[in-house]
Structure formats: C-alpha cells, structure tokens
Enzyme design. Structure first.
Site, PDB file in Angstrom:
ATOM      1  N   THR A   1       0.822  -1.060   0.076  1.00 18.85           N
ATOM      2  CA  THR A   1      -0.083   0.183  -0.033  1.00 18.85           C
ATOM      3  C   THR A   1       0.961   1.322  -0.039  1.00 18.85           C
ATOM      4  O   THR A   1       1.712   1.470   0.788  1.00 18.85           O
ATOM      5  CB  THR A   1      -1.050   0.008   1.338  1.00 18.85           C
ATOM      6  OG1 THR A   1      -1.987  -1.053   0.941  1.00 18.85           O
ATOM      7  CG2 THR A   1      -1.690   1.421   1.156  1.00 18.85           C
TER       8      THR A   1
ATOM      9  N   PHE B   1       1.116   5.244   0.482  1.00 14.99           N
ATOM     10  CA  PHE B   1       0.476   6.345   1.572  1.00 14.99           C
ATOM     11  C   PHE B   1       0.949   7.853   1.239  1.00 14.99           C
ATOM     12  O   PHE B   1       2.209   7.754   0.731  1.00 14.99           O
ATOM     13  CB  PHE B   1       0.867   6.147   2.832  1.00 14.99           C
ATOM     14  CG  PHE B   1      -0.015   5.106   3.481  1.00 14.99           C
ATOM     15  CD1 PHE B   1      -1.112   4.863   4.298  1.00 14.99           C
ATOM     16  CD2 PHE B   1       0.837   3.680   3.500  1.00 14.99           C
ATOM     17  CE1 PHE B   1      -1.713   3.742   4.758  1.00 14.99           C
ATOM     18  CE2 PHE B   1       0.049   2.504   3.916  1.00 14.99           C
ATOM     19  CZ  PHE B   1      -0.845   2.370   4.684  1.00 14.99           C
TER      20      PHE B   1
END
Length: 363
Positions: free
Chosen positions: A263, A265
């Site tokens: 992921t 960010f």
C-alpha cells in the site's frame, strides 16, 4: 563455559561496550547539532517549517549508498529515521493524523515515516484526518492512496480534489495480513471482521480456508481486532501492529492472496518539499469534452521528456459523465523540464491542480 571461550567473548563484549559508548556520545552530539540548526533559523528570523522532507530523503539515500553492511539498507533507514525523529522532537514534536484506531496499517505507515517520537493522532475517518491538518490541530496527515492489489482508495482521491493541503512525502508499506483470534481451531470461527480492502486482499484464502464464515466489513483492521478480541467464534484480518496492541494470537500468518501486496500512503501538510534529486510531482487535471482532448493533455509531458508513472481517472463530482485525471510524474515541479511541461499543460487543461512535489519513498 571454558576459560578460553570466556576470554574470547569478554574481549568482543568489551568492544561492543566501547562502541555503544561511542554511539551514545555521537547521538547526543548529533542532537546538539540539530538544536543548533533550530537556533540559527531563529536568529535569522526563519519561521518556516521545521520538517524538511527533501533533506531527510537526501540523508537516508546517502547513508544507504555508503552502507558497507552487514546491516541491510532497510535497517539503516529505520535506525536513522528514529534518530532524526528524536532529534526533531527536541525542537517540536510533530503531530501526525492518521486513520485509527491504534493498530492500523496507517499507524504503521505514520511511524515508519515520522519515527516513534512523532505525536500520533488517530482519527475515525479519512475525512477527519484531512480536517485535523487543515484546522491546524496536527502538522501532517498520512493517508492511504492506493493498494497494489485493490487499486485506488476512492475517498482519499476525492478529498485531494478539494483540500488545500499539499503532498510532501510518500510511504510504501508491505502489507502482511494475519488471521487474529482467541480461538485455536479454524473450525470454531464463524465471523471474520476486517476493513473492506483487507477482506478483498484475502478473498481467495477465505474462500479456500473459511468458506462458511461470515465476512463483516468494519471501519478499520484495528476495530476488527477489538471486536475479535471480545467475541467468541470471531476472528480479525489485520497486521502485526493490531495483533500486538490487542494481544490477539495469530492463527494464520501472511494470508494475503498476493505475496507482494503493498500500500502506498501520502504524507500531507501545508507545504510540499524542495528538490531532493529523486522526486515525484502529483497533479489533477481535466480535459475539455472533445475528441483527442486527453492526448493533448499528455503531449506536453511527452514533448518535454517527462515520465508519467501513474494515470487514473475518477468521475468529477460536479458534473455527470465528466472525469478528472490523477497523474504522477517523475521530477520536481522546479526542474526545468517539468516546469516547462506544466506551463504548457496549464494552457490545454480545463482544470489543473498541482498537489505537490515530494521525494520518492526511501525504504
């Protein structure tokens, strides 16, 4: 233990004690230098932001390049981020808002980027994370923007369109999902709680191992862990941080369907970053509704030799069947080629918003 072995170990341990003393002395010497930087800025009336992401990225890259081993580069980055975090907190602890509660992957990303000396401020929604920084209650926000398996995080994308905040950094986090529960037998699990994205990331594993368990989407993986900790027959899909914080055993580890599940960010603040030498620039643009309009938008980038590393469309929120495009390009907006491309682009785009320039993640 033989006398020879004891003597050999004693010599090495004495070296370790001496080195530890040197490290302690040098760490405090570095901290005093960091304090002096703040004092010099104050003397010259520099009221700018104390956190300089481009400087941090340059330091970490230099240390990785100079690292002879045996410690891997990732460990060097972790250690020196903590050193910089502690030194920065002597001047002012940074308030960092993220999607809570404690134990989420967002907390792990915030800690990875700002170190443990940062003042963590968990929020109940991504909207609240943005508002906390916009209102001045926090210095920075850390928000998920895309996952390698499930794609873009829609709410973050929508809020980027309207926020005055700027992107000043990015964090890339490997996501390892675990099945957390107080049950000791998979057959005893009737409910699995997790965030919708995590349930999707473990979809095939759940189909194969827990096909009859009810899947319940909740606001965060940490919330899922809280529920699983208090309910018999329940489990949560969450990361290491949630397992430790809520004292939940891991019945199964690394259950994500894709082994490289990652992921990304974004770090948001009231400023972006200066050039670090390896940067990205993010922007949002829209095209007039006519044939070849998207090609016209991309042409200035191609002509200037600017590489595009991400292009994603989202429905515009103010018009039916109209779209905006989220674009990441390599380089800083002050780089000559990028600057020229953006100037030309502003003449073609019906709408153009530069979200910020920032260092490419160091990990």
């Amino acid at each position: 233990m033989s006398d020879d072995l004891s003597k050999a170990l004693a010599g090495v341990r004495a070296d370790i004690d001496r080195i530890d003393g040197d490290i302690l002395r040098l760490l405090n010497e570095r901290a005093r230098c960091a304090q002096r930087v703040g004092e010099i800025k104050a003397e010259f009336g520099d009221a700018g932001f104390i956190y300089r992401p481009e400087r941090e990225a340059q330091v970490l890259r230099r240390l990785q390049e100079a690292n002879p081993g045996p410690l891997p580069g990732e460990n060097i980055t972790f250690f020196f981020r903590e050193v910089m975090s502690a030194c920065l907190s002597l001047e002012q602890p940074l308030g960092v808002a993220f999607l809570g509660p404690l134990g989420t992957f967002s907390e792990s990303a915030a800690t990875k980027h700002f170190g443990h000396a940062g003042r963590l401020l968990p929020q109940s929604s991504i909207d609240d994370v943005f508002r906390e920084v916009e209102s001045g209650h926090a210095h920075y926000a850390v928000v998920p923007v895309e996952n390698s398996t499930e794609g873009a995080v829609g709410r973050t994308m929508d809020l980027l369109l309207s926020t005055p905040l700027r992107i000043c950094g990015e964090v890339v986090l490997r996501i390892h999902q675990n099945l957390l529960t107080r049950e000791t037998d998979l057959n005893a699990i009737t409910r699995v709680y997790s965030h919708a994205q995590s349930l999707a990331q473990c979809h095939e594993w759940l189909n194969r191992v827990l096909p009859n368990a009810q899947r319940i989407s909740v606001g965060s993986n940490a919330q899922a862990a809280q529920l699983a900790a208090s309910e018999a027959g329940s489990a949560a899909i969450a990361g290491e941080a949630a397992a430790a914080r809520y004292d939940l055993p891991k019945l199964a580890e690394n259950i994500e369907d894709e082994p490289n599940n990652t992921t990304r960010f974004l770090v948001l603040g009231k400023h972006d970053a200066g050039p670090s030498g390896r940067d990205k620039t993010s922007l949002i643009m829209s095209a007039p509704n006519r044939t070849g309009a998207l090609h016209e938008l991309l042409l200035p980038l191609s002509t200037a030799g600017v590489s595009m590393c991400r292009l994603e469309s989202r429905p515009a929120r103010n018009a039916l069947w109209e779209y905006v495009f989220y674009v990441d390009i390599e380089g800083h907006r002050d780089d000559p080629a990028v600057k020229a491309a953006l100037e030309k682009l502003s003449g073609y785009a019906a709408y153009l918003k530069i979200l910020g320039s920032y260092p490419i993640a160091v990990y």
